[in-house]
Enzyme design. Structure first.
Site, PDB file in Angstrom:
ATOM      1  N   ASP A 256       2.176  -2.530  -4.752  1.00  0.00           N
ATOM      2  CA  ASP A 256       2.260  -1.479  -5.767  1.00  0.00           C
ATOM      3  C   ASP A 256       1.031  -1.488  -6.685  1.00  0.00           C
ATOM      4  O   ASP A 256       0.544  -2.554  -7.080  1.00  0.00           O
ATOM      5  CB  ASP A 256       3.520  -1.737  -6.618  1.00  0.00           C
ATOM      6  CG  ASP A 256       3.751  -0.681  -7.675  1.00  0.00           C
ATOM      7  OD1 ASP A 256       4.068   0.449  -7.298  1.00  0.00           O
ATOM      8  OD2 ASP A 256       3.601  -0.993  -8.870  1.00  0.00           O
ATOM      9  N   GLU A 320      -0.904   0.502  -2.072  1.00  0.00           N
ATOM     10  CA  GLU A 320      -0.701   1.770  -2.782  1.00  0.00           C
ATOM     11  C   GLU A 320      -1.974   2.086  -3.557  1.00  0.00           C
ATOM     12  O   GLU A 320      -2.187   1.628  -4.670  1.00  0.00           O
ATOM     13  CB  GLU A 320       0.484   1.708  -3.749  1.00  0.00           C
ATOM     14  CG  GLU A 320       0.877   3.107  -4.216  1.00  0.00           C
ATOM     15  CD  GLU A 320       1.343   3.194  -5.658  1.00  0.00           C
ATOM     16  OE1 GLU A 320       1.837   4.266  -6.042  1.00  0.00           O
ATOM     17  OE2 GLU A 320       1.214   2.223  -6.408  1.00  0.00           O
TER      18      GLU A 320
HETATM   19  C1  GLC Z   1       3.525   2.772  -8.709  1.00  0.00           C
HETATM   20  C2  GLC Z   1       4.885   3.289  -8.310  1.00  0.00           C
HETATM   21  C3  GLC Z   1       5.471   4.072  -9.449  1.00  0.00           C
HETATM   22  C4  GLC Z   1       5.571   3.179 -10.651  1.00  0.00           C
HETATM   23  C5  GLC Z   1       4.208   2.573 -10.971  1.00  0.00           C
HETATM   24  C6  GLC Z   1       4.339   1.475 -11.975  1.00  0.00           C
HETATM   25  O1  GLC Z   1       2.603   3.769  -8.852  1.00  0.00           O
HETATM   26  O2  GLC Z   1       4.785   4.057  -7.153  1.00  0.00           O
HETATM   27  O3  GLC Z   1       6.732   4.586  -9.134  1.00  0.00           O
HETATM   28  O4  GLC Z   1       6.054   3.901 -11.752  1.00  0.00           O
HETATM   29  O5  GLC Z   1       3.633   1.978  -9.838  1.00  0.00           O
HETATM   30  O6  GLC Z   1       4.882   0.344 -11.378  1.00  0.00           O
END
Ligand code: GLC
Length: 590
Positions: A256, A320
């Site tokens: 993430d 991500e």
């Molecule tokens: C990422 C997740 C999102 C979350 C953010 C903070 O971007 O996809 O849903 O709010 O991280 O953890």
């Protein structure tokens, strides 16, 4: 209409017999085509890949589950791990071989689980560790790989690590610089944050903490303090977390918010103008994409590799990477991860989601990964659903595109049904982003609406008398758009999706090549996959009208393999008419 026809109910008339005949013939033809196409398909659950030397994640679709919204098993209105277990055979039915679970760890749920207070525990809302072990066991027995979310950038402010850190008195305490602390500056006798850094979720990225007597940095919510990755102890703790889940048998991690892992060390520097907040802007010179990130990704990759070496089962590392520059993409690959290619998601905002728009974006995605393994994604828990973003009539075409592009596709739950997002415009948003930004249009609630399983109360998602945590709203047409109904309907989005999931196992779709033939069409996206005699042309009408294409230049002969809408008659290569949102796959014969 003749008199007799008038008297007879439609299905006893000649017209009906004719129609039934046409559908039966079309059905048989479709089955024959698909069977022919998948003739040489390996069992899609044979992800072992040792024999072919292909890791499992190169041959499967990844299906993202947002656990809160997938299936509730205990009647509290929130989805859970037992719920997921009860639905595992759905993935066999869908022909999907891997699931990715958004966070289910202990959390105060300020960001619905992306604020983790204990990385190695299951939050009671979702069940317990026994449930997770069972999930792994059951998934394995069904040949389904399990990828879990790994949220290393920040913890919850309720994490014991944060509690230790804010109470630390000096640098002799091992938690002293576990997070990013700064005393701030004095402006006219008033204390102020050290710089102008802004959080993604808006407002200053610095929060004053009375206990510690200092500000701490948070890229997201104030309740999500960022860990300090320049601290060796943080790295070691996170190694333990990675090992913990590897020991549990997980097949991969989705990392993430990885571009946020480091901020520039010199905290006296203000960010340049334009770099304020927001999810995917690439303007953060000092807060994102810092060069130290990649060695940490490599470090986690190395841990995964030790497990891989033991049992020869490939472990997938998916990053991500929202808002990264092109150069960074290659570095993620070099570090042993696959960075999500997110650029198809904003297609509507960037270039109106036209055929030309997708062509450019796809080319970009493929060129950027030349010689590497591509991946495409068109939806997730942070973006409106395809039907709401691009249009209901284009959902099947979008699914066809996703599943016929090179590389690993990721599908967000419900997109295989063509589900719309919930209409929560008259409700106070639950999503913290909408709350901190004071802007309900930024709410991510809509796309997190409960999965629509059947026609029962609350669509089979929950049997809670209170209903689900987010209501099922009328605009989703849940009585029609659900698994039960679509399972029994030839040509439904679900039916098309699962057939496409098998089609993509054909060699032509497994390679990384894709050609865009020069053709004089504006609104139809056309590309060719495969080589030699095993070539398939995909054509998707993304325009606002029915349109015709001439593909006579692409092959002497061709047969229709698949279509998202019922088609009649033989294919005239020089004039193939496509309805709005229709997609076809044509086998090109030289
Ligand atoms: C990422 C997740 C999102 C979350 C953010 C903070 O971007 O996809 O849903 O709010 O991280 O953890």
């Amino acid at each position: 209409m003749g008199m007799d026809d008038k008297k007879l109910p439609f299905c006893e008339s000649n017209k009906c017999s004719c129609l039934v005949f046409v559908f039966v013939v079309a059905g048989i033809a479709a089955v024959v085509c698909v069977t022919f196409l998948v003739d040489d398909v390996r069992d899609i659950y044979d992800h072992d890949g040792k024999a072919a030397g292909t890791p499992w994640w190169k041959t499967t679709i990844i299906y993202q589950i947002y656990p809160r919204s997938f299936q509730d098993s205990n009647g509290d209105g929130v989805g859970d791990l037992q719920g997921i277990i009860s639905r595992l055979s759905y993935f066999n039915y869908l022909n999907v071989g891997a699931i990715w679970l958004s966070p289910f760890f202990t959390s105060p749920m300020k960001d619905f689980g992306y604020d983790v207070s204990n990385y190695t525990e299951v939050d009671p809302l979702f069940g317990n560790m026994n449930d997770f072990d069972n999930l792994m066991k059951e998934a394995k027995s069904k040949g389904i790989k399990v990828i879990i979310d790994f949220v290393p950038n920040h913890t919850s402010n309720e994490s014991i690590w944060f509690k230790h850190s804010r109470n630390a008195k000096d640098s002799s305490d091992p938690f002293w610089d576990f997070y990013i602390w700064n005393k701030g500056t004095m402006i006219n006798g008033t204390r102020a944050p050290p710089n102008n850094w802004e959080s993604v979720f808006e407002g200053s990225a610095w929060e004053w903490d009375n206990v510690r007597g200092a500000y701490y940095y948070h890229a997201f919510l104030a309740s999500q303090p960022d860990l300090n990755y320049r601290n060796k102890r943080v790295l070691e703790k996170m190694d333990e977390v990675v090992r913990f889940w590897m020991d549990k048998g997980v097949d991969g991690l989705r990392i993430d918010a990885i571009p946020h892992l480091f901020e520039i060390a010199n905290q006296s520097l203000d960010e340049p103008k334009g770099a304020t907040n927001g999810f995917d802007e690439n303007l953060h010179k000092y807060l994102k994409n810092q060069p130290e990130i990649y060695s940490v990704v490599k470090r986690w990759r190395a841990i995964l590799d030790t497990y891989e070496a033991k049992d020869d089962n490939s472990r997938f590392l998916l990053a991500e990477t929202v808002g990264i520059p092109h150069e960074a993409r290659l570095k993620y690959y070099e570090a042993g991860s696959v960075p999500f290619f997110f650029n198809l998601i904003p297609a509507e905002d960037k270039c109106n989601a036209t055929a030309q728009c997708f062509k450019t974006l796809i080319k970009d995605g493929v060129n950027l990964t030349e010689g590497l393994w591509p991946n495409f994604v068109i939806g997730n828990h942070d973006n409106r659903r395809i039907a709401d973003r691009i249009g209901q009539e284009y959902v099947d075409a979008m699914n066809m595109m996703l599943l016929t592009l090179p590389g690993t596709p990721t599908t967000y739950y419900g997109e295989e049904l063509g589900m719309r997002g919930g209409d929560y415009s008259r409700m106070t948003p639950r999503d913290p982003y909408a709350i901190t930004s004071h802007d309900p249009t930024k709410s991510r609630d809509s796309e997190r609406n409960p999965m629509q399983w059947d026609t029962s109360l609350f669509s089979g998602f929950t049997n809670s008398s209170q209903g689900p945590w987010l209501p099922i709203t009328i605009n989703t047409e849940y009585m029609k758009v659900n698994v039960e109904i679509e399972k029994n309907k030839t040509g439904s989005s679900l039916d098309l999706y699962r057939t496409l999931a098998v089609l993509r196992q054909n060699e032509a779709f497994k390679s990384t090549n894709i050609d865009f033939p020069k053709m004089n069409v504006m609104n139809v996206l056309i590309y060719i996959r495969g080589s030699g005699t095993n070539r398939y042309l995909v054509a998707l009408n993304l325009g606002e009208e029915n349109d015709g294409i001439n593909i006579a230049g692409a092959a002497k002969n061709a047969t229709l393999t698949f279509s998202t809408k019922p088609r009649q008659g033989s294919l005239d290569l020089s004039n193939i008419q496509l309805k709005i949102g229709e997609g076809i796959i044509v086998h090109l014969v030289e």
